[in-house]
Motif scaffolding. Structure first.
Motif, PDB file in Angstrom:
ATOM      1  N   PRO A   1     100.890   1.959 -94.932  1.00  0.00           N
ATOM      2  CA  PRO A   1     101.932   3.074 -94.452  1.00  0.00           C
ATOM      3  C   PRO A   1     103.014   2.516 -93.572  1.00  0.00           C
ATOM      4  O   PRO A   1     102.702   1.560 -92.834  1.00  0.00           O
ATOM      5  CB  PRO A   1     100.864   4.120 -93.900  1.00  0.00           C
ATOM      6  CG  PRO A   1      99.853   3.247 -93.388  1.00  0.00           C
ATOM      7  CD  PRO A   1      99.541   2.162 -94.203  1.00  0.00           C
ATOM      8  N   LEU A   2     103.858   3.394 -93.488  1.00  0.00           N
ATOM      9  CA  LEU A   2     104.759   3.349 -92.209  1.00  0.00           C
ATOM     10  C   LEU A   2     104.312   4.268 -91.136  1.00  0.00           C
ATOM     11  O   LEU A   2     103.803   5.361 -91.255  1.00  0.00           O
ATOM     12  CB  LEU A   2     106.284   4.004 -92.712  1.00  0.00           C
ATOM     13  CG  LEU A   2     107.044   3.321 -93.883  1.00  0.00           C
ATOM     14  CD1 LEU A   2     108.414   4.024 -93.931  1.00  0.00           C
ATOM     15  CD2 LEU A   2     107.147   1.804 -93.703  1.00  0.00           C
ATOM     16  N   PHE A   3     104.385   3.727 -89.928  1.00  0.00           N
ATOM     17  CA  PHE A   3     104.080   4.620 -88.713  1.00  0.00           C
ATOM     18  C   PHE A   3     105.334   5.126 -88.156  1.00  0.00           C
ATOM     19  O   PHE A   3     106.353   4.436 -87.897  1.00  0.00           O
ATOM     20  CB  PHE A   3     103.537   3.767 -87.637  1.00  0.00           C
ATOM     21  CG  PHE A   3     101.979   3.347 -87.723  1.00  0.00           C
ATOM     22  CD1 PHE A   3     101.278   3.727 -88.909  1.00  0.00           C
ATOM     23  CD2 PHE A   3     101.181   3.075 -86.719  1.00  0.00           C
ATOM     24  CE1 PHE A   3      99.959   3.125 -89.165  1.00  0.00           C
ATOM     25  CE2 PHE A   3      99.695   3.005 -86.902  1.00  0.00           C
ATOM     26  CZ  PHE A   3      99.046   3.064 -88.125  1.00  0.00           C
ATOM     27  N   VAL A   4     105.334   6.496 -88.035  1.00  0.00           N
ATOM     28  CA  VAL A   4     106.628   7.165 -87.369  1.00  0.00           C
ATOM     29  C   VAL A   4     105.973   7.744 -86.115  1.00  0.00           C
ATOM     30  O   VAL A   4     105.310   8.565 -86.329  1.00  0.00           O
ATOM     31  CB  VAL A   4     107.002   8.366 -88.489  1.00  0.00           C
ATOM     32  CG1 VAL A   4     108.486   8.948 -87.849  1.00  0.00           C
ATOM     33  CG2 VAL A   4     107.524   7.669 -90.042  1.00  0.00           C
ATOM     34  N   LEU A   5     106.530   7.066 -84.983  1.00  0.00           N
ATOM     35  CA  LEU A   5     105.819   7.323 -83.686  1.00  0.00           C
ATOM     36  C   LEU A   5     106.999   8.115 -82.748  1.00  0.00           C
ATOM     37  O   LEU A   5     108.230   7.710 -82.913  1.00  0.00           O
ATOM     38  CB  LEU A   5     105.474   6.095 -83.108  1.00  0.00           C
ATOM     39  CG  LEU A   5     104.578   5.127 -83.818  1.00  0.00           C
ATOM     40  CD1 LEU A   5     103.962   3.707 -83.009  1.00  0.00           C
ATOM     41  CD2 LEU A   5     103.355   6.038 -84.215  1.00  0.00           C
ATOM     42  N   ASN A   6     106.417   9.109 -82.017  1.00  0.00           N
ATOM     43  CA  ASN A   6     107.439   9.890 -81.472  1.00  0.00           C
ATOM     44  C   ASN A   6     106.916  10.135 -80.023  1.00  0.00           C
ATOM     45  O   ASN A   6     105.752  10.436 -79.912  1.00  0.00           O
ATOM     46  CB  ASN A   6     107.588  11.312 -82.087  1.00  0.00           C
ATOM     47  CG  ASN A   6     108.083  11.187 -83.486  1.00  0.00           C
ATOM     48  OD1 ASN A   6     109.342  11.382 -83.589  1.00  0.00           O
ATOM     49  ND2 ASN A   6     107.302  11.384 -84.488  1.00  0.00           N
TER      50      ASN A   6
ATOM     51  N   VAL B   1     108.867   3.271 -87.379  1.00  0.00           N
ATOM     52  CA  VAL B   1     109.909   4.037 -86.982  1.00  0.00           C
ATOM     53  C   VAL B   1     109.714   4.646 -85.617  1.00  0.00           C
ATOM     54  O   VAL B   1     108.706   5.093 -85.660  1.00  0.00           O
ATOM     55  CB  VAL B   1     110.369   5.198 -87.911  1.00  0.00           C
ATOM     56  CG1 VAL B   1     111.543   6.050 -87.224  1.00  0.00           C
ATOM     57  CG2 VAL B   1     110.761   4.965 -89.107  1.00  0.00           C
ATOM     58  N   LEU B   2     110.489   4.306 -84.699  1.00  0.00           N
ATOM     59  CA  LEU B   2     110.101   4.717 -83.239  1.00  0.00           C
ATOM     60  C   LEU B   2     111.192   5.361 -82.521  1.00  0.00           C
ATOM     61  O   LEU B   2     112.576   4.789 -82.277  1.00  0.00           O
ATOM     62  CB  LEU B   2     110.071   3.266 -82.318  1.00  0.00           C
ATOM     63  CG  LEU B   2     109.471   3.700 -80.951  1.00  0.00           C
ATOM     64  CD1 LEU B   2     108.169   4.340 -80.748  1.00  0.00           C
ATOM     65  CD2 LEU B   2     109.413   2.481 -80.213  1.00  0.00           C
TER      66      LEU B   2
ATOM     67  N   ARG C   1     103.117  10.655 -85.932  1.00  0.00           N
ATOM     68  CA  ARG C   1     102.479  10.922 -84.880  1.00  0.00           C
ATOM     69  C   ARG C   1     103.408  11.166 -83.634  1.00  0.00           C
ATOM     70  O   ARG C   1     104.452  10.839 -83.520  1.00  0.00           O
ATOM     71  CB  ARG C   1     101.575   9.818 -84.456  1.00  0.00           C
ATOM     72  CG  ARG C   1     100.563   9.321 -85.429  1.00  0.00           C
ATOM     73  CD  ARG C   1      99.566   8.441 -84.578  1.00  0.00           C
ATOM     74  NE  ARG C   1      98.692   7.875 -85.824  1.00  0.00           N
ATOM     75  CZ  ARG C   1      97.871   6.797 -85.865  1.00  0.00           C
ATOM     76  NH1 ARG C   1      97.994   5.820 -84.611  1.00  0.00           N
ATOM     77  NH2 ARG C   1      97.276   6.367 -86.716  1.00  0.00           N
ATOM     78  N   GLN C   2     102.989  12.183 -82.661  1.00  0.00           N
ATOM     79  CA  GLN C   2     103.723  12.219 -81.373  1.00  0.00           C
ATOM     80  C   GLN C   2     102.862  12.303 -80.167  1.00  0.00           C
ATOM     81  O   GLN C   2     101.690  12.609 -80.067  1.00  0.00           O
ATOM     82  CB  GLN C   2     104.278  13.716 -81.439  1.00  0.00           C
ATOM     83  CG  GLN C   2     105.391  13.936 -80.351  1.00  0.00           C
ATOM     84  CD  GLN C   2     104.785  14.660 -78.896  1.00  0.00           C
ATOM     85  OE1 GLN C   2     103.591  14.999 -79.233  1.00  0.00           O
ATOM     86  NE2 GLN C   2     105.434  14.529 -77.767  1.00  0.00           N
TER      87      GLN C   2
ATOM     88  N   TYR D   1     115.926   9.631 -89.094  1.00  0.00           N
ATOM     89  CA  TYR D   1     114.597   9.480 -89.424  1.00  0.00           C
ATOM     90  C   TYR D   1     114.460   8.893 -91.027  1.00  0.00           C
ATOM     91  O   TYR D   1     114.073   7.779 -91.297  1.00  0.00           O
ATOM     92  CB  TYR D   1     113.751  10.506 -89.410  1.00  0.00           C
ATOM     93  CG  TYR D   1     113.078  10.781 -87.873  1.00  0.00           C
ATOM     94  CD1 TYR D   1     112.072  10.370 -87.423  1.00  0.00           C
ATOM     95  CD2 TYR D   1     113.950  11.451 -86.918  1.00  0.00           C
ATOM     96  CE1 TYR D   1     111.630  10.421 -86.260  1.00  0.00           C
ATOM     97  CE2 TYR D   1     113.644  11.678 -85.680  1.00  0.00           C
ATOM     98  CZ  TYR D   1     112.567  11.075 -85.283  1.00  0.00           C
ATOM     99  OH  TYR D   1     112.156  11.502 -84.107  1.00  0.00           O
ATOM    100  N   SER D   2     115.148   9.773 -91.985  1.00  0.00           N
ATOM    101  CA  SER D   2     115.170   9.357 -93.377  1.00  0.00           C
ATOM    102  C   SER D   2     115.950   7.989 -93.499  1.00  0.00           C
ATOM    103  O   SER D   2     115.607   7.106 -94.427  1.00  0.00           O
ATOM    104  CB  SER D   2     116.047  10.353 -94.209  1.00  0.00           C
ATOM    105  OG  SER D   2     115.085  11.599 -94.083  1.00  0.00           O
ATOM    106  N   LEU D   3     117.093   7.947 -92.778  1.00  0.00           N
ATOM    107  CA  LEU D   3     118.051   6.660 -92.905  1.00  0.00           C
ATOM    108  C   LEU D   3     116.937   5.421 -92.464  1.00  0.00           C
ATOM    109  O   LEU D   3     117.095   4.178 -93.295  1.00  0.00           O
ATOM    110  CB  LEU D   3     119.133   6.795 -92.028  1.00  0.00           C
ATOM    111  CG  LEU D   3     120.326   7.783 -92.580  1.00  0.00           C
ATOM    112  CD1 LEU D   3     121.486   7.910 -91.604  1.00  0.00           C
ATOM    113  CD2 LEU D   3     120.718   7.356 -93.935  1.00  0.00           C
ATOM    114  N   ALA D   4     116.309   5.601 -91.552  1.00  0.00           N
ATOM    115  CA  ALA D   4     115.602   4.555 -90.719  1.00  0.00           C
ATOM    116  C   ALA D   4     114.353   4.160 -91.892  1.00  0.00           C
ATOM    117  O   ALA D   4     114.015   3.018 -92.152  1.00  0.00           O
ATOM    118  CB  ALA D   4     114.799   4.815 -89.673  1.00  0.00           C
TER     119      ALA D   4
END
Ligand code: CA2
Length: 154
Positions: A4-9, A73-74, A50-51, A133-136
């Motif tokens: 998966p992609l990790f999307v971290l906030n 994505v960070l 995650r955040q 985020y979508s562009l990333a």
């Protein structure tokens, strides 16, 4: 299936949509997560979204991404401008990483003009709102499939 992609906030991004709409818009973090899942799903990719308000937890997640993700994505929030720990963790991650900011930090206070993240990531998207985020994710999908076909050639 690809990892998966990790999307971290980072810190305070859980408050999106509730305050400062003139800077960050009305979109909530839950809205961003739903859109990110849709976008990644269209490329056959899953998402770990995650955040955290804690610097060390973000470092732990980057170390986890190194083994369990295919890209990151960070949005490190305010830690972007302060964190040597995130800079060092990103150096070790060995994956495509896109830094995202909802606002354009370069149009804001001078202390937001420095990023400890930018020198150690693949690319940066800022100032385009939640759409960043979508562009990333689009960019990561392209980078990941290019990596996979390169590996297949080897
Ligand atoms: O523009 C971005 O995405 C930022 O990473 C957001 C951070 C800020 O420190 C960076 O300079 C740029 C702040 C996130 C806090 O978000 C809030 C949202 C609503 C209300 C209060 C804070």
């Amino acid at each position: 299936m690809a990892k998966p992609l990790f999307v971290l906030n980072g810190p305070n991004l859980n408050l999106l949509g509730s305050r400062e709409p003139e800077i960050y818009g009305h979109t909530t973090l839950a809205d961003i997560e739903a859109e990110a899942r849709k976008c990644a799903g269209a490329h056959g990719l899953g998402i770990e979204f995650r955040q955290s308000n804690h610097e060390g937890e973000l470092v732990d997640w980057l170390q986890e991404a190194r083994v369990s993700a295919s890209g990151v994505v960070l949005n490190a929030g305010a830690y972007t401008h302060t964190s040597v720990a995130l800079h060092d963790a990103l150096k070790a991650v060995e994956l495509p990483v896109i830094e995202v900011h909802i606002s354009n930090p370069y149009k804001r206070e001078p202390f937001r003009h420095t990023s400890f993240v930018s020198p150690v990531v693949t690319g940066v998207i800022c100032g385009l709102g939640a759409q960043g985020y979508s562009l990333a994710i689009e960019a990561l999908a392209t980078l990941i499939s290019a990596r996979a076909s390169k590996k297949g050639q080897a």
